[in-house]
Each structure stands twice: as C-alpha cells, then as structure tokens.
Design a protein around this motif. Sequence first.
Motif, short mmCIF file in Angstrom:
data_model
loop_
_atom_site.label_atom_id
_atom_site.label_comp_id
_atom_site.label_asym_id
_atom_site.label_seq_id
_atom_site.Cartn_x
_atom_site.Cartn_y
_atom_site.Cartn_z
N MET A 145 0.83 -1.08 -0.26
CA MET A 145 0.09 -0.10 0.05
C MET A 145 1.03 1.05 0.18
N GLY A 146 0.45 2.31 -0.67
CA GLY A 146 1.28 3.44 -0.84
C GLY A 146 0.63 4.52 -0.14
N ALA A 147 1.18 5.87 -0.44
CA ALA A 147 0.58 7.08 0.27
C ALA A 147 -0.84 7.25 0.02
N LEU A 148 -1.42 7.93 0.87
CA LEU A 148 -2.79 8.55 0.39
C LEU A 148 -2.74 9.36 -0.65
N SER A 149 -3.67 9.26 -1.68
CA SER A 149 -3.63 10.10 -2.58
C SER A 149 -4.71 11.27 -2.58
N PRO A 150 -4.69 12.33 -3.14
CA PRO A 150 -5.74 13.29 -2.76
C PRO A 150 -7.35 12.93 -2.94
N TRP A 151 -7.62 11.72 -3.67
CA TRP A 151 -8.84 11.31 -3.90
C TRP A 151 -9.12 10.62 -2.43
N HIS A 152 -8.34 10.08 -2.01
CA HIS A 152 -8.37 9.10 -0.84
C HIS A 152 -8.69 10.12 0.28
N ILE A 153 -8.18 11.22 0.31
CA ILE A 153 -8.20 12.18 1.60
C ILE A 153 -9.64 12.98 1.37
N ILE A 154 -10.01 13.16 -0.07
CA ILE A 154 -11.36 13.90 -0.07
C ILE A 154 -12.49 12.81 0.34
N LEU A 155 -12.18 11.49 -0.10
CA LEU A 155 -13.21 10.56 0.33
C LEU A 155 -13.52 10.51 1.86
N ILE A 156 -12.32 10.35 2.40
CA ILE A 156 -12.43 10.52 3.91
C ILE A 156 -12.91 11.74 4.66
N ALA A 157 -12.63 12.77 4.04
CA ALA A 157 -13.14 14.08 4.41
C ALA A 157 -14.77 14.09 4.17
N ILE A 158 -15.23 13.60 3.21
CA ILE A 158 -16.84 13.43 2.70
C ILE A 158 -17.28 12.50 3.83
N VAL A 159 -16.77 11.35 3.89
CA VAL A 159 -17.33 10.38 5.15
C VAL A 159 -17.28 10.87 6.34
N ALA A 160 -16.38 11.74 6.81
CA ALA A 160 -16.38 12.18 8.15
C ALA A 160 -17.37 13.09 8.27
N LEU A 161 -17.45 14.13 6.98
CA LEU A 161 -18.72 15.00 7.16
C LEU A 161 -20.16 14.44 7.38
N LEU A 162 -20.35 13.36 6.59
CA LEU A 162 -21.43 12.64 6.71
C LEU A 162 -21.74 11.92 8.02
N LEU A 163 -20.68 11.68 8.61
CA LEU A 163 -20.97 10.67 9.90
C LEU A 163 -21.09 11.84 10.99
N PHE A 164 -20.42 12.90 11.11
CA PHE A 164 -20.26 13.75 12.20
C PHE A 164 -21.10 15.17 12.06
N GLY A 165 -21.40 15.43 10.86
CA GLY A 165 -21.95 16.75 10.70
C GLY A 165 -20.86 17.87 10.66
N PRO A 166 -21.20 18.93 10.32
CA PRO A 166 -20.46 20.13 10.08
C PRO A 166 -20.08 20.89 11.42
N ASN A 167 -21.28 20.78 12.23
CA ASN A 167 -20.91 21.41 13.51
C ASN A 167 -20.04 20.53 14.65
N LYS A 168 -19.82 19.27 14.29
CA LYS A 168 -18.80 18.50 15.29
C LYS A 168 -17.55 18.36 14.92
N LEU A 169 -17.23 18.67 13.49
CA LEU A 169 -16.02 18.47 12.91
C LEU A 169 -14.89 19.37 13.63
N PRO A 170 -15.19 20.70 13.71
CA PRO A 170 -14.12 21.49 14.48
C PRO A 170 -13.88 20.98 16.03
N GLU A 171 -14.64 20.40 16.49
CA GLU A 171 -14.50 20.14 18.04
C GLU A 171 -13.58 18.90 17.81
N LEU A 172 -13.68 17.89 16.93
CA LEU A 172 -12.93 16.59 16.73
C LEU A 172 -11.62 17.12 16.50
N GLY A 173 -11.49 17.85 15.52
CA GLY A 173 -10.17 18.31 15.10
C GLY A 173 -9.26 18.98 16.10
N ARG A 174 -9.90 19.68 17.14
CA ARG A 174 -9.31 20.29 18.15
C ARG A 174 -9.05 19.20 19.34
#
Length: 75
Positions: free
Chosen positions: A1-30
């Motif tokens: 397995m290689g490094a994450l491509s930009p498409w992988h990162i975008i897919l992970i961000a979309i899934v995180a947005l769908l799971l946690f919602g836009p209000n919870k993501l900044p708190e999770l990042g902190r």
Amino acid sequence: MGALSPWHIILIAIVALLLFGPNKLPELGRGFGKMFREFKDATNGNNGNSSDEQLPRKEVNQAEITNSETGQVQK
C-alpha cells in the motif's frame, strides 16, 4: 500500500462530514490536535509542561548577591 492520494483524502473528508456533521468536525479536530500535542510532549519528556507555559521567575536584587567563597552578602 502506498501513500494516500488526494482522492483518498477527499473521500475520507466526505465520509467524516456525513458521519459527524459540520458542527462537530471542528471540535473533533481540536480533540485530535490536543491528543497529538500531549503525545508529542510525553515522548519528548516534557512531563506536561507546554513550551508556552513557563515557570515564574524570582526577581534577584543585585545588591544581595552572595559571594560563593565567603557566603557573605555583598552590598
């Protein structure tokens, strides 16, 4: 397995947005940032002392510096 491509990162961000919602993501990042900072401090041996937290310094009066040989206070 290689490094994450930009498409992988975008897919992970979309899934995180769908799971946690836009209000919870900044708190999770902190939370992740704090966790990584504490891990870094623990591995460096800082024992919880952050670099921006400094111990208070004691003011030294120049007239009361002791002579190390005689133990007398110079005035």
